[in-house]
Design a protein around this motif. Structure first.
Motif, PDB file in Angstrom:
ATOM      1  N   ALA A   1       4.312  10.777  -9.833  1.00 18.22           N
ATOM      2  CA  ALA A   1       4.818  10.109 -11.035  1.00 18.22           C
ATOM      3  C   ALA A   1       5.783   8.991 -10.665  1.00 18.22           C
ATOM      4  O   ALA A   1       5.730   7.895 -11.237  1.00 18.22           O
ATOM      5  CB  ALA A   1       5.502  11.121 -11.960  1.00 18.22           C
ATOM      6  N   SER A   2       6.651   9.240  -9.695  1.00 19.18           N
ATOM      7  CA  SER A   2       7.603   8.213  -9.255  1.00 19.18           C
ATOM      8  C   SER A   2       6.874   7.022  -8.655  1.00 19.18           C
ATOM      9  O   SER A   2       7.205   5.865  -8.939  1.00 19.18           O
ATOM     10  CB  SER A   2       8.580   8.788  -8.229  1.00 19.18           C
TER      11      SER A   2
ATOM     12  N   LEU B   1       0.872  -1.176   0.000  1.00 10.41           N
ATOM     13  CA  LEU B   1       0.000   0.000   0.000  1.00 10.41           C
ATOM     14  C   LEU B   1       0.904   1.219   0.000  1.00 10.41           C
ATOM     15  O   LEU B   1       1.702   1.413   0.920  1.00 10.41           O
ATOM     16  CB  LEU B   1      -0.905   0.011   1.241  1.00 10.41           C
ATOM     17  N   HIS B   2       0.825   2.017  -1.055  1.00  9.69           N
ATOM     18  CA  HIS B   2       1.607   3.254  -1.151  1.00  9.69           C
ATOM     19  C   HIS B   2       0.728   4.397  -0.661  1.00  9.69           C
ATOM     20  O   HIS B   2      -0.427   4.520  -1.086  1.00  9.69           O
ATOM     21  CB  HIS B   2       2.035   3.496  -2.600  1.00  9.69           C
ATOM     22  N   VAL B   3       1.283   5.225   0.214  1.00  6.09           N
ATOM     23  CA  VAL B   3       0.533   6.334   0.799  1.00  6.09           C
ATOM     24  C   VAL B   3       1.217   7.643   0.419  1.00  6.09           C
ATOM     25  O   VAL B   3       2.385   7.870   0.753  1.00  6.09           O
ATOM     26  CB  VAL B   3       0.449   6.209   2.340  1.00  6.09           C
ATOM     27  N   LEU B   4       0.476   8.479  -0.299  1.00  6.54           N
ATOM     28  CA  LEU B   4       0.977   9.806  -0.688  1.00  6.54           C
ATOM     29  C   LEU B   4       0.191  10.868   0.062  1.00  6.54           C
ATOM     30  O   LEU B   4      -1.039  10.800   0.130  1.00  6.54           O
ATOM     31  CB  LEU B   4       0.779  10.035  -2.185  1.00  6.54           C
TER      32      LEU B   4
ATOM     33  N   ARG C   1      -4.951  12.890 -14.931  1.00  3.52           N
ATOM     34  CA  ARG C   1      -4.706  12.116 -16.149  1.00  3.52           C
ATOM     35  C   ARG C   1      -3.706  10.978 -15.893  1.00  3.52           C
ATOM     36  O   ARG C   1      -3.863   9.874 -16.406  1.00  3.52           O
ATOM     37  CB  ARG C   1      -4.223  13.024 -17.275  1.00  3.52           C
ATOM     38  N   GLN C   2      -2.700  11.249 -15.072  1.00  2.00           N
ATOM     39  CA  GLN C   2      -1.728  10.209 -14.725  1.00  2.00           C
ATOM     40  C   GLN C   2      -2.409   9.064 -13.957  1.00  2.00           C
ATOM     41  O   GLN C   2      -2.132   7.890 -14.224  1.00  2.00           O
ATOM     42  CB  GLN C   2      -0.600  10.775 -13.856  1.00  2.00           C
ATOM     43  N   LEU C   3      -3.289   9.418 -13.042  1.00  2.00           N
ATOM     44  CA  LEU C   3      -4.006   8.393 -12.272  1.00  2.00           C
ATOM     45  C   LEU C   3      -4.920   7.569 -13.178  1.00  2.00           C
ATOM     46  O   LEU C   3      -4.999   6.345 -13.045  1.00  2.00           O
ATOM     47  CB  LEU C   3      -4.809   9.027 -11.147  1.00  2.00           C
ATOM     48  N   GLN C   4      -5.596   8.243 -14.099  1.00  2.00           N
ATOM     49  CA  GLN C   4      -6.458   7.525 -15.048  1.00  2.00           C
ATOM     50  C   GLN C   4      -5.636   6.556 -15.892  1.00  2.00           C
ATOM     51  O   GLN C   4      -6.023   5.410 -16.095  1.00  2.00           O
ATOM     52  CB  GLN C   4      -7.192   8.507 -15.962  1.00  2.00           C
ATOM     53  N   ALA C   5      -4.500   7.013 -16.378  1.00  2.00           N
ATOM     54  CA  ALA C   5      -3.654   6.201 -17.242  1.00  2.00           C
ATOM     55  C   ALA C   5      -3.045   5.011 -16.503  1.00  2.00           C
ATOM     56  O   ALA C   5      -2.722   3.997 -17.117  1.00  2.00           O
ATOM     57  CB  ALA C   5      -2.543   7.058 -17.850  1.00  2.00           C
TER      58      ALA C   5
END
Length: 98
Positions: free
Chosen positions: A18-19, A4-7, A48-52
């Protein structure tokens, strides 16, 4: 090993989002908290990055932070703190992007 990545930082100040997306495995999930929920703002590059990324059922956002910023999103599932804990226990590792 599913992670689980948490930002929690704004996607507009650096390249953490992006990383993170580059490193996500097929079984990993992403939880947006704090200012990171701004990535869900429609029309933004971050959105857009999340959608892609094609995360489907693996993208989450802390509901309290969405509400505090008057945001909503069909892209991410809103979770409360109890669900945050459950997600943390579900995945083998939790990686906070500080």
């Amino acid at each position: 090993m599913p992670t689980l990545h948490v930002l929690s930082h704004s996607p507009f100040g650096d390249e953490r989002l992006a990383s993170c997306l580059r490193l996500l495995g097929a079984d990993d999930a992403l939880l947006l908290t704090g200012d990171a929920v701004y990535a869900l703002r429609e029309g933004s590059d971050a959105h857009r990055q999340l959608q892609a990324a094609g995360l489907q059922e693996r993208l989450f956002a802390l509901d309290e932070d969405l509400q505090a910023r008057a945001l909503s999103s069909a892209l991410a599932k809103a979770v409360d703190y109890q669900a945050f804990v459950a997600l943390s226990l579900h995945y083998d590792k939790v990686n906070s992007w500080l």
